[in-house]
Motif scaffolding. Structure first.
Motif, PDB file in Angstrom:
ATOM      1  N   THR A 226       0.708  -1.185  -0.095  1.00 36.01           N
ATOM      2  CA  THR A 226       0.057   0.013  -0.042  1.00 36.01           C
ATOM      3  C   THR A 226       0.788   1.358   0.075  1.00 36.01           C
ATOM      4  O   THR A 226       0.667   2.095  -0.675  1.00 36.01           O
ATOM      5  N   SER A 229       2.353   1.751  -3.362  1.00 39.57           N
ATOM      6  CA  SER A 229       1.514   2.288  -4.412  1.00 39.57           C
ATOM      7  C   SER A 229       0.670   3.463  -4.293  1.00 39.57           C
ATOM      8  O   SER A 229       0.121   4.041  -4.916  1.00 39.57           O
ATOM      9  N   SER A 230       1.135   4.285  -3.219  1.00 37.38           N
ATOM     10  CA  SER A 230       0.427   5.600  -2.737  1.00 37.38           C
ATOM     11  C   SER A 230       1.506   6.512  -2.641  1.00 37.38           C
ATOM     12  O   SER A 230       1.147   7.629  -1.806  1.00 37.38           O
ATOM     13  N   THR A 231       2.640   6.542  -2.801  1.00 37.06           N
ATOM     14  CA  THR A 231       3.692   7.306  -2.662  1.00 37.06           C
ATOM     15  C   THR A 231       4.324   8.051  -4.017  1.00 37.06           C
ATOM     16  O   THR A 231       5.498   8.539  -3.958  1.00 37.06           O
ATOM     17  N   SER A 232       3.591   7.747  -4.994  1.00 37.74           N
ATOM     18  CA  SER A 232       3.800   8.351  -6.109  1.00 37.74           C
ATOM     19  C   SER A 232       5.208   8.348  -6.923  1.00 37.74           C
ATOM     20  O   SER A 232       5.638   9.537  -7.258  1.00 37.74           O
ATOM     21  N   ASN A 323      -7.225   1.397   2.918  1.00 41.68           N
ATOM     22  CA  ASN A 323      -7.760   2.152   2.315  1.00 41.68           C
ATOM     23  C   ASN A 323      -7.451   3.514   2.972  1.00 41.68           C
ATOM     24  O   ASN A 323      -7.433   4.542   2.321  1.00 41.68           O
ATOM     25  N   LYS A 326      -3.932   4.742   2.141  1.00 42.22           N
ATOM     26  CA  LYS A 326      -3.912   5.461   0.749  1.00 42.22           C
ATOM     27  C   LYS A 326      -4.290   6.835   0.931  1.00 42.22           C
ATOM     28  O   LYS A 326      -3.797   7.653   0.442  1.00 42.22           O
ATOM     29  N   LYS A 327      -5.502   7.065   1.723  1.00 42.50           N
ATOM     30  CA  LYS A 327      -6.349   8.322   1.649  1.00 42.50           C
ATOM     31  C   LYS A 327      -5.063   9.370   2.232  1.00 42.50           C
ATOM     32  O   LYS A 327      -4.999  10.438   1.619  1.00 42.50           O
ATOM     33  N   LEU A 329      -1.815   8.967   2.621  1.00 39.76           N
ATOM     34  CA  LEU A 329      -0.643   9.254   1.806  1.00 39.76           C
ATOM     35  C   LEU A 329      -0.703  10.182   0.685  1.00 39.76           C
ATOM     36  O   LEU A 329      -0.058  11.028   0.266  1.00 39.76           O
ATOM     37  N   THR A 330      -2.246  10.029   0.113  1.00 40.97           N
ATOM     38  CA  THR A 330      -2.483  11.022  -1.169  1.00 40.97           C
ATOM     39  C   THR A 330      -2.593  12.227  -0.718  1.00 40.97           C
ATOM     40  O   THR A 330      -1.881  13.318  -1.417  1.00 40.97           O
TER      41      THR A 330
END
Ligand code: UD1
Length: 363
Positions: A226, A229-232, A323, A326-327, A329-330
């Motif tokens: 996670t 996949s969420s740290t761009s 989830n 992810k939120k 980190l975004t």
């Protein structure tokens, strides 16, 4: 006044360093105070222990009980047996324990059984999560300690709710932050900085060691996937705790963006924290350091014994739901994060307040 100071595991070392400095200062001023430093040996790897003594100018312990490794019960028992002997040979007026590790609890029990006073530095913290070994350590220690040096007013309130007389509670601030301010100009660039061409806000820093996050393969794998996949595309620098290392080796988890390192020394780790885009962690102490440095901090736990880092500081409690992670980190990627403030009395002078109080108590 004779004080025995106990340190056992990595997060203890930055808490005792300024206390010893404050004692030495008091000695120079002619105050009647001496100390004996006991290392329980709970953490024993050079990178988990000796490097911290060296960097933080902590004197060699007077004795190392070499009671590391083993289960919680084995560690507790080994520390108690050896610390009892130490106390019988060198009886102080007070034993000073810090934090919430196994050594803290084991040495508090041993002291009280020998009718030696105990002071708990960082007393009163509560996560109310009884699955954490640290919560048990905190509750046991706080139920028998004589004096409490607290990091926040809320910690004092927790103790009062437990029936502790207000006169035994001293709100002094945070000794870990004494160490941070004292060493801020000395933070040291780690090798990985140039090797990877890192620069300000160009990477995340990750630490994981809680049994609930690292002891089960699928949980750890989900957390890491996670994060990646969420740290761009930013690199994730991951100094790996020995406990976590064992699981990663078993899983053979590798990803070119996850930079797995040995545990870093204090000065190198803090250099990376101070310049990170954000910190992702399940540690308690790091949430306090991130708060003072005002670095966004994502905590992979469902509870915290340090609510001020969320209510006042730059920390958010995110839990382990992918989830949710992810939120948050975004939001970091979008630079949508609170600024945060520094809690009261986290000013670098806590240890001196502790020593002043002790000298007053044992006048
Ligand atoms: C301990 C503390 C935790 C603290 C953490 C920081 C308790 C209950 N937990 O957890 O509060 O946040 O330290 O590091 O006290 N090991 C090594 N080398 C070492 C130290 C440990 O290989 O130098 C191994 C141990 O043998 C054990 C595992 O790592 O298998 C866990 O060590 P342990 O001291 O039990 O607890 P930590 O997870 O380090």
């Amino acid at each position: 006044m004779r004080v025995t100071i106990v340190a056992g595991a990595r997060p203890n070392f930055m808490k005792i360093a300024p206390i010893i400095r404050a004692i030495r200062k008091a000695q120079k001023e002619g105050k009647n105070i001496s100390y004996r430093l006991v290392h329980t040996g709970q953490h024993y790897d050079k990178k988990m222990s000796a490097d911290f003594f060296e960097q933080l100018n902590i004197p060699e312990p007077d004795i190392n009980l070499e009671a590391g490794s083993g289960t919680q019960a084995e560690q507790t028992a080994a520390i108690m047996i050896k610390f009892e002997k130490e106390l019988m040979e060198n009886r102080p007026d007070i034993v000073l324990v810090v934090g919430d590790v196994t050594s803290t609890m084991a040495c508090s029990i041993t002291s009280k059984k020998l009718c030696v006073d105990v002071a708990h530095v960082e007393g009163g913290l509560r996560s109310y999560d009884w699955t954490m070994p640290e919560e048990i350590n905190r509750i046991v220690t706080d139920s028998i300690a004589d004096y409490f040096f607290t990091t926040t007013e809320m910690a004092g309130d927790n103790l009062k709710k437990q029936g502790v007389d207000a006169g035994r509670i001293f709100f002094v601030g945070n000794t870990m932050i004494d160490t941070l301010y004292c060493n801020k100009e000395r933070f040291r660039k780690p090798e990985i900085w140039d090797k990877m061409g890192l620069h300000n806000k160009s990477y995340f820093i990750l630490t994981l060691h809680r049994p609930s996050n690292v002891d089960h393969e699928t949980t750890l794998e989900t957390i890491l996937n996670t994060i990646l996949s969420s740290t761009s595309g930013f690199p994730v620098i991951f100094p790996v705790h020995p406990r976590t290392r064992k699981m990663l080796q078993k899983m053979k988890f590798e990803d070119s963006r996850l930079i797995q390192l040995d545990p870093l020394s204090y000065l190198e780790f803090m250099y990376l924290v101070e310049r990170a885009k954000a910190v992702i962690t399940d540690s308690g102490g790091i949430t306090e350091e991130a708060t003072v440095l005002k670095i966004p901090c994502v905590t992979l736990r469902n509870s915290t014994e340090r609510p001020e880092t969320v209510l006042i500081g730059s920390n958010e409690l995110v839990g382990s739901d992918p989830n949710n992670l992810k939120k948050y980190l975004t939001r970091i990627i979008q630079n949508d994060w609170k600024h945060g403030n520094i809690p009261e009395l986290w000013d670098g002078n806590t240890s001196e307040r502790i020593i002043e109080s002790l000298l007053e108590i044992y006048r």
